[in-house]
Write a protein that holds these residues in place. Structure first.
Motif, short mmCIF file in Angstrom:
data_model
loop_
_atom_site.label_atom_id
_atom_site.label_comp_id
_atom_site.label_asym_id
_atom_site.label_seq_id
_atom_site.Cartn_x
_atom_site.Cartn_y
_atom_site.Cartn_z
N LYS A 175 -3.84 35.16 28.04
CA LYS A 175 -4.17 35.34 26.63
C LYS A 175 -2.91 35.52 25.78
O LYS A 175 -2.78 34.94 24.70
CB LYS A 175 -5.11 36.54 26.45
CG LYS A 175 -6.54 36.28 26.94
CD LYS A 175 -7.41 37.50 26.72
CE LYS A 175 -8.85 37.23 27.12
NZ LYS A 175 -9.47 36.17 26.28
N THR A 176 -1.98 36.36 26.26
CA THR A 176 -0.78 36.60 25.47
C THR A 176 0.16 35.39 25.50
O THR A 176 0.83 35.10 24.50
CB THR A 176 -0.05 37.87 25.94
OG1 THR A 176 0.15 37.82 27.35
CG2 THR A 176 -0.85 39.11 25.59
N LEU A 179 -1.17 33.11 22.89
CA LEU A 179 -0.86 33.61 21.55
C LEU A 179 0.61 33.35 21.19
O LEU A 179 0.91 32.82 20.11
CB LEU A 179 -1.15 35.11 21.48
CG LEU A 179 -0.71 35.82 20.20
CD1 LEU A 179 -1.46 35.27 18.98
CD2 LEU A 179 -0.92 37.34 20.32
N LEU A 183 2.25 30.82 18.29
CA LEU A 183 3.12 31.31 17.22
C LEU A 183 4.50 30.67 17.29
O LEU A 183 5.12 30.40 16.26
CB LEU A 183 3.26 32.82 17.32
CG LEU A 183 2.02 33.65 16.95
CD1 LEU A 183 2.26 35.11 17.28
CD2 LEU A 183 1.69 33.48 15.47
N SER A 188 6.78 34.69 16.66
CA SER A 188 6.28 35.72 17.58
C SER A 188 7.14 36.98 17.58
O SER A 188 6.75 38.01 18.13
CB SER A 188 6.18 35.17 19.00
OG SER A 188 7.45 34.75 19.48
N ALA A 219 -2.57 43.20 17.99
CA ALA A 219 -2.92 41.84 18.42
C ALA A 219 -3.32 41.83 19.89
O ALA A 219 -4.29 41.16 20.28
CB ALA A 219 -1.75 40.89 18.17
N LEU A 223 -6.98 41.11 21.87
CA LEU A 223 -7.18 40.19 23.00
C LEU A 223 -7.91 40.88 24.15
O LEU A 223 -8.74 40.27 24.82
CB LEU A 223 -5.84 39.65 23.48
CG LEU A 223 -5.09 38.73 22.51
CD1 LEU A 223 -3.74 38.32 23.11
CD2 LEU A 223 -5.91 37.48 22.19
#
Length: 240
Positions: A175-176, A179, A183, A188, A219, A223
């Motif tokens: 997930k990270t 993300l 970005l 980021s 953030a 998630l």
């Protein structure tokens, strides 16, 4: 007199106050509560409570620098075990420090890492609590615009434990990474502990691509909540 007797009788039969649902968190510095002098460094566990209603209690026992091994050896797991009640949740996120195998008393090889995770799971279940495994969050490590995976085989080892023991898994690494990739390298940066020189807590400034800023913590917590929904965990009914 009659009204006093009636009040006393009603108080005897009144239902007890409903116990809060407790979410226990064990893990490393990316999750932990920070000392005020470390601000703006923020563990994502510090942001998690804002997603839940007041009838949820967060017990964040994660600590900087801890691995599955050191968390157990230092006696930090036992107080969590002692506090567990039926229906509590235990969010388990280790890996950042387990992978430091050259650090005595902290790093562990993959078989021991898996055994320690299995211990957390089975012992939490022995108290009728609900363990949830979370892979480590990604470090912000871009090369030529590409985000690199820095966690070696540890997230895969956790995935294997989750599969074999039928434990809910929130894949925070994936997930990270998604993300940060979306970005990109520059955009980021605000999610991490990048502080300009002159800050009261970091006079010389700081550029840390492992630990989170308040924005990053929110953030990442979002998630984690997304992962709870994907796993259809019953605790999601307590979300705001």
């Amino acid at each position: 007199m009659k009204s006093i007797v009636l009040f006393l009788l009603l108080s005897l039969v009144a239902p007890p106050a409903k116990k809060k649902l407790t979410i226990w968190m064990i893990g490393d510095s990316t999750m932990s509560v920070k000392r005020p002098e470390a601000y703006p460094e923020t563990g994502w566990g510090m942001a998690l409570g804002a997603f839940f209603r007041d009838n949820v209690q967060i017990e964040n026992r994660a600590l900087n620098g801890r691995s599955t091994l050191s968390f157990i050896r230092e006696g930090r797991w036992q107080p969590v075990m002692d506090g567990l009640h039926k229906g509590d949740y235990v969010l388990i996120q280790f890996g950042h420090n387990d992978e430091k195998i050259d650090k005595k008393g902290v790093g562990v090889m993959l078989p021991e890492y898996k055994a320690n995770l299995a211990r957390f799971v089975t012992e939490a279940r022995s108290r009728k609590a609900i363990p949830v495994l979370l892979t480590s969050i990604a470090r912000r490590h871009f090369e030529n615009g590409v985000l690199l995976n820095t966690h070696k085989g540890y997230p895969d080892a956790m995935r294997a434990v989750a599969d074999s023991l039928k434990v809910p898994l929130i894949d925070m690494e994936k997930k990270t990474m998604a993300l940060l990739t979306a970005l990109g390298d520059e955009r980021s940066i605000p999610l991490f502990l990048h502080v300009a020189p002159g800050h009261e807590h970091y006079p010389n400034g700081k550029k840390d691509d492992t630990h989170l800023s308040p924005e990053g913590a929110r953030a990442v917590a979002a998630l984690a909540v997304e992962g709870m929904k994907e796993n259809k965990l019953p605790l999601t009914k307590y979300l705001r």
